[in-house]
Design an enzyme around this catalytic site. Structure first.
Site, PDB file in Angstrom:
ATOM      1  N   LYS A  10      -7.113 -14.844 -23.742  1.00 13.79           N
ATOM      2  CA  LYS A  10      -6.125 -15.563 -24.391  1.00 13.79           C
ATOM      3  C   LYS A  10      -5.569 -15.369 -25.686  1.00 13.79           C
ATOM      4  CE  LYS A  10      -5.955 -18.759 -20.427  1.00 13.79           C
ATOM      5  NZ  LYS A  10      -5.781 -20.218 -20.065  1.00 13.79           N
ATOM      6  N   GLY A  66     -13.366 -28.857 -25.220  1.00 16.28           N
ATOM      7  CA  GLY A  66     -13.275 -27.516 -25.371  1.00 16.28           C
ATOM      8  C   GLY A  66     -12.060 -27.215 -26.368  1.00 16.28           C
ATOM      9  N   THR A 116     -10.474 -28.715 -15.729  1.00 22.16           N
ATOM     10  CA  THR A 116      -9.594 -27.510 -15.352  1.00 22.16           C
ATOM     11  C   THR A 116     -10.030 -26.469 -14.509  1.00 22.16           C
ATOM     12  OG1 THR A 116     -10.295 -26.661 -17.310  1.00 22.16           O
ATOM     13  CG2 THR A 116      -8.322 -28.184 -17.517  1.00 22.16           C
ATOM     14  N   GLY A 173     -10.756 -23.520 -26.318  1.00 25.29           N
ATOM     15  CA  GLY A 173     -10.203 -22.240 -26.132  1.00 25.29           C
ATOM     16  C   GLY A 173      -8.852 -22.304 -25.746  1.00 25.29           C
ATOM     17  N   ASP A 217      -0.036 -23.096 -19.954  1.00 25.34           N
ATOM     18  CA  ASP A 217      -1.014 -24.100 -19.546  1.00 25.34           C
ATOM     19  C   ASP A 217      -0.873 -25.436 -19.855  1.00 25.34           C
ATOM     20  OD1 ASP A 217      -3.143 -22.204 -18.312  1.00 25.34           O
ATOM     21  OD2 ASP A 217      -3.658 -21.478 -20.158  1.00 25.34           O
TER      22      ASP A 217
END
EC number: 1.1.1.25
Length: 290
Positions: free
Chosen positions: A73, A133, A234, A135, A109
């Site tokens: 990503k 997280g 997620t 990312g 997202d």
């Protein structure tokens, strides 16, 4: 599906590693079939090293575009021609659109995450979120939540390769939104526990809980959770993650996997590629029912 594919079929991809578990191909191809659109969506296992050639193939094969997932990503950004403003702010891309050889990166997202909560009649605006997280998905969730009006976000991450990105996320949120963001080291378990106790929603945006880590959770003690909070993982394969089991043991009322987020982020990407609204109610009933 074979009755739809012909010499005019337009290809859309999904580039990630690993990715064979993904429900995205079934979701998009079912939506194409429902709306009688001549597209086909295929998954390709692409690592960082293979990514440059894969992105060039979008142009070479005149694909309409591709989804991008872990671990690509952020690595994909230098390979694209343009970024949507939201993707530029987030610093990650999960959707590529090819317009006559010009590749534009988008992020869906964060909006998918917020829309999935809205679908459940839940509103976290004005509330506190605890997020693990930093990312691609975690960054998109944090920044979109801040833009949408979440009051406070406590971000936890290991001091690993994503720590610098987590620092960047906190700086952007504090500088460009009305949300207060704070970064904590995930190894500080006492603070982690206390922040969860003080928040309305705990969201894990890491890959913990997904193969090969399906037996792990960053929270293992049910006493960390309250019944009136939201716990959101997620990960959606497996459908019930270790984190979700811990939350259910605690009697948490609102426990979710990543299926709703996947559906809504996919619907936004679907619109970018086709100009059509994905039949989300149909897809939800088709794929996500128990």
């Amino acid at each position: 599906m074979t009755t739809r594919i012909d010499g005019h079929t337009i290809l859309i991809g999904l580039m990630a590693y690993p990715i064979r578990h993904s429900m995205s191909p079934t979701m998009h191809n079912s939506a194409f079939e429902k709306l009688d659109l001549n597209y086909a969506y295929l998954a390709f296992e692409i690592t960082n090293d293979e990514l440059p050639n894969a992105i060039e193939a979008i142009r070479t094969l005149d694909m309409r575009g591709s989804n991008v997932s872990m671990p690509n990503k952020q690595k994909v950004i230098p390979l694209l021609d343009k970024l949507d403003p939201a993707a530029e702010l987030v610093g990650a891309v999960n959707t590529i659109v090819n317009d006559n050889g010009v590749l534009t990166g988008y992020t869906t997202d964060g909006t998918g995450f917020m829309k999935s909560l809205e679908d459940e009649n839940l509103d976290i605006r004005g509330e506190k979120m605890v997020l693990t997280g930093a990312g691609g998905a975690g960054t998109a969730i944090a920044i979109q939540a801040a833009l949408d009006g979440v009051k406070e976000i406590s971000i936890f991450n290991q001091k690993d390769s994503l720590w610098e990105n987590a620092q960047r996320n906190v700086a952007i949120i504090n500088e460009k939104t009305n949300c207060k963001a704070t970064l904590f080291d995930l190894s500080d378990q006492d603070t982690f526990k206390n922040e969860i106790a003080d928040g309305l929603i705990y969201c894990d945006s890491t890959g913990v809980g997904m193969k090969p880590l399906e037996d792990l959770s960053l929270v293992n003690d049910p006493s960390w959770f309250r019944k009136d909070m939201i716990v959101y993982d997620t990960v959606y394969a497996p459908r019930t993650t270790k984190l979700m089991k811990v939350a259910e043991t605690a009697g948490v009322k609102h426990v979710f996997n990543g299926l709703g987020m996947m559906l809504e982020q996919g619907a936004e990407a679907f619109k970018l590629w086709t100009g059509e609204d994905m039949p989300t109610d149909y897809i939800r009933d088709l794929l996500f029912s128990e």
